[in-house]
Design a protein around this motif. Structure first.
Motif, PDB file in Angstrom:
ATOM      1  N   VAL A 298       0.854  -1.299   0.012  1.00 44.32           N
ATOM      2  CA  VAL A 298      -0.012  -0.103   0.043  1.00 44.32           C
ATOM      3  C   VAL A 298       0.730   1.170   0.001  1.00 44.32           C
ATOM      4  N   VAL A 299       2.260   1.280   0.576  1.00 42.16           N
ATOM      5  CA  VAL A 299       2.860   2.381   0.549  1.00 42.16           C
ATOM      6  C   VAL A 299       3.493   2.727  -0.784  1.00 42.16           C
ATOM      7  N   SER A 300       3.676   1.453  -1.734  1.00 43.93           N
ATOM      8  CA  SER A 300       4.024   1.827  -2.998  1.00 43.93           C
ATOM      9  C   SER A 300       3.014   2.503  -3.958  1.00 43.93           C
ATOM     10  N   TRP A 301       1.821   1.947  -3.862  1.00 40.92           N
ATOM     11  CA  TRP A 301       0.644   2.926  -4.490  1.00 40.92           C
ATOM     12  C   TRP A 301       0.561   4.356  -4.001  1.00 40.92           C
ATOM     13  N   THR A 302       0.683   4.382  -2.495  1.00 41.99           N
ATOM     14  CA  THR A 302       0.395   5.688  -2.044  1.00 41.99           C
ATOM     15  C   THR A 302       1.431   6.878  -2.447  1.00 41.99           C
ATOM     16  N   VAL A 303       2.684   6.319  -2.469  1.00 43.07           N
ATOM     17  CA  VAL A 303       3.858   7.094  -2.918  1.00 43.07           C
ATOM     18  C   VAL A 303       3.636   7.747  -4.216  1.00 43.07           C
ATOM     19  N   MET A 304       2.845   6.785  -5.075  1.00 48.74           N
ATOM     20  CA  MET A 304       2.882   7.167  -6.543  1.00 48.74           C
ATOM     21  C   MET A 304       1.571   8.044  -6.683  1.00 48.74           C
ATOM     22  N   ILE A 305       0.686   7.915  -5.998  1.00 50.68           N
ATOM     23  CA  ILE A 305      -0.404   8.686  -5.929  1.00 50.68           C
ATOM     24  C   ILE A 305      -0.181  10.133  -5.267  1.00 50.68           C
TER      25      ILE A 305
ATOM     26  N   ALA B 290      -3.649  10.083 -10.976  1.00 50.89           N
ATOM     27  CA  ALA B 290      -3.615   9.758  -9.617  1.00 50.89           C
ATOM     28  C   ALA B 290      -5.075   9.033  -9.206  1.00 50.89           C
ATOM     29  N   VAL B 291      -5.965   9.401  -9.898  1.00 51.01           N
ATOM     30  CA  VAL B 291      -7.476   8.932  -9.413  1.00 51.01           C
ATOM     31  C   VAL B 291      -7.265   7.540 -10.043  1.00 51.01           C
ATOM     32  N   ARG B 292      -6.889   7.344 -11.421  1.00 49.76           N
ATOM     33  CA  ARG B 292      -6.681   6.371 -12.184  1.00 49.76           C
ATOM     34  C   ARG B 292      -5.954   5.213 -11.559  1.00 49.76           C
ATOM     35  N   LEU B 293      -4.807   5.520 -10.887  1.00 48.59           N
ATOM     36  CA  LEU B 293      -3.970   4.566 -10.100  1.00 48.59           C
ATOM     37  C   LEU B 293      -4.574   4.275  -8.913  1.00 48.59           C
ATOM     38  N   PHE B 294      -5.597   5.144  -8.286  1.00 46.67           N
ATOM     39  CA  PHE B 294      -6.080   4.818  -7.006  1.00 46.67           C
ATOM     40  C   PHE B 294      -7.299   3.382  -7.341  1.00 46.67           C
ATOM     41  N   TYR B 295      -7.931   3.641  -8.321  1.00 49.66           N
ATOM     42  CA  TYR B 295      -8.954   2.604  -8.765  1.00 49.66           C
ATOM     43  C   TYR B 295      -8.243   1.238  -9.271  1.00 49.66           C
ATOM     44  N   LYS B 296      -7.044   1.641 -10.045  1.00 51.18           N
ATOM     45  CA  LYS B 296      -6.293   0.533 -10.329  1.00 51.18           C
ATOM     46  C   LYS B 296      -5.810  -0.607  -9.169  1.00 51.18           C
ATOM     47  N   MET B 297      -5.416   0.161  -7.818  1.00 51.00           N
ATOM     48  CA  MET B 297      -4.879  -0.363  -6.869  1.00 51.00           C
ATOM     49  C   MET B 297      -6.089  -1.310  -6.163  1.00 51.00           C
ATOM     50  N   LEU B 298      -7.138  -0.555  -6.157  1.00 49.41           N
ATOM     51  CA  LEU B 298      -8.558  -1.442  -5.470  1.00 49.41           C
ATOM     52  C   LEU B 298      -8.628  -2.482  -6.375  1.00 49.41           C
TER      53      LEU B 298
ATOM     54  N   GLU C 198      -6.609  -4.292  -8.156  1.00 47.86           N
ATOM     55  CA  GLU C 198      -5.605  -5.350  -7.642  1.00 47.86           C
ATOM     56  C   GLU C 198      -5.682  -6.047  -6.191  1.00 47.86           C
ATOM     57  N   GLY C 199      -6.861  -5.610  -5.517  1.00 51.76           N
ATOM     58  CA  GLY C 199      -7.014  -6.151  -4.188  1.00 51.76           C
ATOM     59  C   GLY C 199      -6.069  -5.451  -3.192  1.00 51.76           C
ATOM     60  N   VAL C 200      -5.390  -4.333  -3.394  1.00 51.55           N
ATOM     61  CA  VAL C 200      -4.584  -3.594  -2.397  1.00 51.55           C
ATOM     62  C   VAL C 200      -5.704  -2.657  -1.785  1.00 51.55           C
ATOM     63  N   GLU C 201      -5.809  -2.766  -0.207  1.00 56.50           N
ATOM     64  CA  GLU C 201      -6.716  -1.975   0.535  1.00 56.50           C
ATOM     65  C   GLU C 201      -6.172  -0.638   0.649  1.00 56.50           C
ATOM     66  N   PRO C 202      -6.557   0.405   0.570  1.00 54.18           N
ATOM     67  CA  PRO C 202      -6.008   1.604   1.034  1.00 54.18           C
ATOM     68  C   PRO C 202      -6.148   1.932   2.393  1.00 54.18           C
ATOM     69  N   ASP C 203      -5.212   2.735   2.775  1.00 56.30           N
ATOM     70  CA  ASP C 203      -5.249   3.369   4.261  1.00 56.30           C
ATOM     71  C   ASP C 203      -5.673   4.532   4.472  1.00 56.30           C
ATOM     72  N   GLY C 204      -5.727   5.073   5.618  1.00 55.55           N
ATOM     73  CA  GLY C 204      -5.892   6.638   5.600  1.00 55.55           C
ATOM     74  C   GLY C 204      -4.961   7.638   4.921  1.00 55.55           C
ATOM     75  N   VAL C 205      -3.617   7.000   4.931  1.00 56.86           N
ATOM     76  CA  VAL C 205      -2.775   8.022   4.500  1.00 56.86           C
ATOM     77  C   VAL C 205      -2.927   7.845   2.948  1.00 56.86           C
ATOM     78  N   THR C 206      -3.416   6.797   2.299  1.00 56.07           N
ATOM     79  CA  THR C 206      -3.637   6.556   0.947  1.00 56.07           C
ATOM     80  C   THR C 206      -4.802   7.796   0.585  1.00 56.07           C
ATOM     81  N   TYR C 207      -5.855   7.712   1.442  1.00 52.39           N
ATOM     82  CA  TYR C 207      -7.048   8.573   1.053  1.00 52.39           C
ATOM     83  C   TYR C 207      -6.459   9.938   1.249  1.00 52.39           C
ATOM     84  N   LEU C 208      -5.772  10.482   2.037  1.00 50.48           N
ATOM     85  CA  LEU C 208      -5.069  11.760   2.166  1.00 50.48           C
ATOM     86  C   LEU C 208      -4.461  12.064   0.865  1.00 50.48           C
ATOM     87  N   ALA C 209      -3.526  11.150   0.283  1.00 49.21           N
ATOM     88  CA  ALA C 209      -2.717  11.506  -0.919  1.00 49.21           C
ATOM     89  C   ALA C 209      -3.618  11.484  -1.993  1.00 49.21           C
ATOM     90  N   ILE C 210      -4.858  10.888  -2.379  1.00 48.41           N
ATOM     91  CA  ILE C 210      -5.781  10.926  -3.421  1.00 48.41           C
ATOM     92  C   ILE C 210      -6.710  12.089  -3.223  1.00 48.41           C
TER      93      ILE C 210
END
Length: 696
Positions: free
Chosen positions: A386-393, A405-413, A415-427
């Protein structure tokens, strides 16, 4: 050996001992592998104790899949078998799978559970930061008649609640323990430190001493960390003195000595840090890490690199933590060449493939404006967390690439990777930088519906920023008013900034009054309020607020910019006259101004200067803004003659409007790309335009 041979129990015990030594690292791990082959060839595969040792061995070897395969083939299992499999997944970075194993054990036979299985499951919940899972495991223990306040499970529960940000429940658990042993004290003190309650940790340490319990190195390292958290070097010095006078053996304990080095470094006492470091008898990677990273974070990069070279020349194995941390420092200072050198070095090391190292490299490329290289590295990563995806977003957001960034967020979902609070802050931040109002609404609704993530004030602040930038100030204010959380200074400053951008004096006054009550000694609040009034021509009221700040002797953090020339970093502050090439810098900036006036009709935007300054002085003050001095040095140092070649400038604060206009004009007359990374985002200036579309 033929398949008809059988092992005696004596041989089985000896083989079990070998596996145990291999698991603990007392013997090379390759000596454990033939034992499994021996068991298979001898037909001795049903020996429960040996199979359990093999499970533990494969877990320590970093092969949880082999452990699981062995487990599935075992004809008999006991609670030790299940616990070994749980630990194999936990120790190899898959706590979710470990918790799943516990659930399967309970489904299979709840009667198998014991305090060791329970304590492992509690640890898993703590590592995952999931209080609800920890509570469920706690309830399982009570259901099956285990005293969860016993030292083994009780101590794990205290730790779990602290890790899950439920420190008060951890405190209740601690005081309910029938016997408080050394581990109990250590876990509770560490829990306080982890929960940013360093003062409570110090009080508890004093209570521990009063009750006659003798601290160990874990206690002391935690208590020194608590002093570091609160920045109390005086208390740290007292602990240091106590360690020496009590004959603790400070300089033979890397954990405590390393914590002291870290304390002194972070409190700005580098000489004391070096003194402790130099006395450590057998330095390990912990103490090296503390001093190297401390020097780097305090701005002593050359000294940090000298220490790192000394570490490399020694026989000590460098770990992924120091590699990723150093690359992180290079990322913060945008030192791309040093980061690349570190990447080349990391390739030679086993730990260089650690995901933390790769994530730091992603961060480096993005913070240096090299989005293409970051995307290439990201696509080549065989394992992403999840850190890898969050760094990119985050990186896409900083570069104004909100749609990506939005496209990458939905691609992460997907692929079955659950976002955390930091990921949501990033997006949400990425949406804000690109003005994606509707997208941010959908994402915020998704966040609110996710029961696994605790909403933070910062999430609301991102939405306030999105709405504020879009001019929906009343909607942003209503969102704050309807929050179930306690507001903080940051969210009101976000709204006040939006009021300034859109010239809403009435709401600006209202928000400003709230801020003044909450944070009366913050100069930023006075500056923003004053600017709102001055921009609307309310000179007396604006200057009155500035005068209040002067009376209180409040000073805004100075702007600092830096540029790398010939692998050396040059720092500039606004009005700086200390650089040896300052005269040449001033001359080249005046020449650029003349060209821009002649070719583009450029004039200074004097709105970004104090209103009581004379017109000529206003232009002079704008000319010596730190980012202009930095770009002046780049031009003096050969960029004028170079065909192409990007110019990279970095600033600690938000770029002002006049400098933004200056960079746009300069990119057009010089036909060069200028990259400016400020405190908020990246600005890529090309042919008179900026990637932010004047939206920052």
């Amino acid at each position: 050996m033929t398949t008809t041979m059988m092992l005696t129990e004596g041989q089985a015990r000896r083989l079990a001992a070998v596996l145990r030594w291999c698991s603990k690292g007392s013997l090379p791990p390759q000596q454990g592998l033939p034992i499994h082959a021996l068991l298979l060839s001898s037909g001795f595969t049903s020996h429960l104790i040996l199979n359990n040792h093999l499970l533990n061995f494969y877990g320590s070897l970093g092969q949880p899949s082999l452990a699981h395969h062995l487990f599935d083939s075992m004809p008999d299992r006991n609670v030790v078998s299940w616990t070994c499999l749980m630990r194999a997944h936990l120790h190899n970075g898959n706590p979710a799978r470990s918790l799943q194993v516990f659930g399967n054990m309970m489904t299979s036979s709840g009667d198998l559970v014991n305090e060791f299985a329970l304590s492992t499951a509690v640890k898993v919940a703590g590592v995952m930061g999931r209080r609800e899972n920890g509570v469920q495991v706690h309830a399982v223990g009570v259901k099956y008649g285990f005293d969860c306040s016993s030292s083994v499970v009780g101590n794990c529960l205290v730790d779990m609640y602290a890790r899950c940000k439920a420190i008060e429940e951890g405190v209740k658990m601690f005081w309910s323990l029938p016997v408080v042993d050394l581990i109990s004290w250590n876990v509770m003190i560490a829990g306080y430190v982890m929960s940013d309650r360093a003062g409570d940790a110090l009080v508890l340490f004093k209570r521990m001493r009063e009750e006659g319990d003798v601290p160990d190195e874990y206690t002391f390292s935690s208590i020194v960390k608590s002093c570091t958290r609160v920045g109390d070097v005086a208390k740290g010095e007292q602990i240091h003195g106590f360690l020496i006078t009590s004959g603790f053996g400070l300089y033979t304990s890397n954990a405590v000595a390393g914590a002291l080095v870290d304390l002194y470094v972070k409190c700005g006492c580098l000489s004391e840090a070096k003194s402790v470091f130099n006395r450590i008898e057998e330095k390990n990677v912990i103490s090296w890490n503390a001093l190297i990273l401390g020097c780097a974070q305090e701005g002593s990069l050359p000294e940090a690199m000298t220490l790192f070279r000394s570490l490399r020349e020694g026989r000590m194995e460098i770990d992924g933590f120091i590699l990723s941390s150093l690359i992180g420092v290079f990322a913060d200072f945008a030192l791309v060449e040093q980061g690349r050198q570190m990447q080349a070095y990391a390739v030679k090391l086993r730990c260089g493939q650690d995901i933390s190292v790769t994530n730091s490299l992603l961060d480096l490329y993005l913070k240096c404006g090299l989005t293409d290289q970051a995307e290439m590295l990201f696509s080549e990563m065989t394992t992403k967390n999840v850190v890898s995806w969050t760094v990119m977003i985050t990186g896409f957001g900083k570069h104004g690439l909100g749609d990506e960034a939005v496209r990458l967020f939905y691609k992460m979902l997907a692929e079955g990777v659950e976002p955390d609070g930091v990921t949501y802050l990033a997006i949400l931040s990425a949406c804000s930088h690109s003005g994606l109002v509707e997208e941010s609404r959908q994402l915020f609704s998704k966040l609110c519906a996710d029961k696994q993530i605790k909403l933070q004030v910062e999430h609301y602040a991102c939405m306030v920023d999105v709405l504020g930038r879009a001019g929906r100030l009343k909607e942003a204010k209503s969102l704050i008013d309807g929050m179930q959380l306690k507001t903080n200074i940051g969210i009101w400053q976000t709204l006040l900034s939006a009021c300034q951008v859109h010239g809403d004096v009435e709401m600006g006054r209202e928000v400003g009054e709230i801020l003044m009550k909450m944070d009366i000694n913050n100069p930023v609040n006075y500056v923003m309020m004053s600017n709102i009034l001055l921009d609307k021509g309310q000179w007396e009221k604006g200057e009155e607020i500035r005068e209040q700040a002067k009376i209180k002797n409040l000073k805004k953090v100075g702007g600092c910019s830096w540029v790398e020339v010939d692998k050396r970093i040059h720092y500039f502050y606004s009005g700086d006259e200390m650089h040896p090439l300052i005269d040449l810098i001033s001359d080249v900036l005046k020449k650029m101004e003349y060209r821009m006036r002649e070719e583009l009709g450029y004039i200074y935007d004097v709105r970004f200067v104090l209103h009581d300054v004379e017109a000529e002085s206003k232009e002079d003050s704008l000319r010596v803004h730190s980012e202009k001095l930095a770009i002046g040095l780049a031009l003096v140092s050969g960029h004028l003659e170079l065909e192409g070649g990007d110019i990279r400038i970095f600033k600690n604060l938000r770029i002002c409007g006049d400098c933004h206009g200056f960079m746009k004009g300069l990119s057009k007359v010089l036909k060069k790309t200028i990259l400016v990374r400020d405190a908020n985002r990246f600005h890529k200036f090309q042919d008179g335009q900026c990637s932010c579309k004047d939206f920052w």
